[in-house]
Write an enzyme that holds these catalytic residues in place. Structure first.
Site, PDB file in Angstrom:
ATOM      1  N   HIS A   1      55.630 -26.006  10.214  1.00 33.57           N
ATOM      2  CA  HIS A   1      55.450 -26.102   8.762  1.00 33.57           C
ATOM      3  C   HIS A   1      56.641 -25.484   8.049  1.00 33.57           C
ATOM      4  O   HIS A   1      57.511 -24.878   8.671  1.00 33.57           O
ATOM      5  CB  HIS A   1      54.124 -25.465   8.304  1.00 33.57           C
TER       6      HIS A   1
ATOM      7  N   CYS B   1      53.177 -19.672  14.304  1.00 34.09           N
ATOM      8  CA  CYS B   1      53.640 -21.002  13.911  1.00 34.09           C
ATOM      9  C   CYS B   1      55.162 -21.056  13.933  1.00 34.09           C
ATOM     10  O   CYS B   1      55.835 -20.030  14.011  1.00 34.09           O
ATOM     11  CB  CYS B   1      53.141 -21.347  12.512  1.00 34.09           C
TER      12      CYS B   1
END
Length: 156
Positions: free
Chosen positions: A109, A132
């Site tokens: 992301h 992430c």
């Protein structure tokens, strides 16, 4: 003259990286269910995107990224691209754009934005996420737009 030599050295270094990782991936019997393959090189904080097929991969993008910190590391292993979404985090007061899942709650992301659109945390090339893989917004969008479900992701 010193500046020119530094520039040439920098380019040679990048060329060697590209050549070395392409050889590494093509000698590793990596395959994917799509025409894309992603290798997250945690040592160099890079998301490397290849197109092609087993033993015949060509690097098309190499993006600087941020990975998980020691207490919440980005997992090593081979995973598969799953669901995608436009953004998340609004209920917590921020936005991460263009997420692409590769394992459970682990995602590619964008960097972190405030709700007003300003950058909250734009640092890349570091180990500081909750696991992430953070990217520049434009690079997260490229993955979101182009990498299909079922694409293999190798993280090491």
């Amino acid at each position: 003259m010193r500046i020119i030599n530094k520039i040439i050295s920098a380019f040679r270094g990048e060329d060697n990286y590209i050549e070395n990782i392409t050889k590494y991936i093509n000698s590793g019997d990596f395959s994917s269910n799509t025409k894309y393959f992603i290798w997250v090189d945690k040592k160099n904080f890079k998301v490397n995107i290849f197109t092609g097929s087993k033993n015949n991969w060509t690097l098309i993008h190499s993006y600087l990224c941020t990975i998980g910190k020691k207490s919440t590391p980005t997992p090593n292993g081979t995973f598969t691209v799953g669901i995608k979404g436009l953004y998340f985090g609004v209920e917590k007061g921020y936005k991460c754009w263009y997420y692409t899942q590769f394992k459970g709650n682990y995602l590619f992301h964008s960097i972190i934005y405030n709700l007003d659109g300003s950058v909250r945390d734009g640092r890349l090339g570091m180990a500081l996420s909750d696991g992430c893989v953070r990217l520049e917004k434009v690079n997260a969008k490229w993955i979101w737009d182009n990498i299909p479900e079922g694409t293999k992701v190798y993280i090491s």
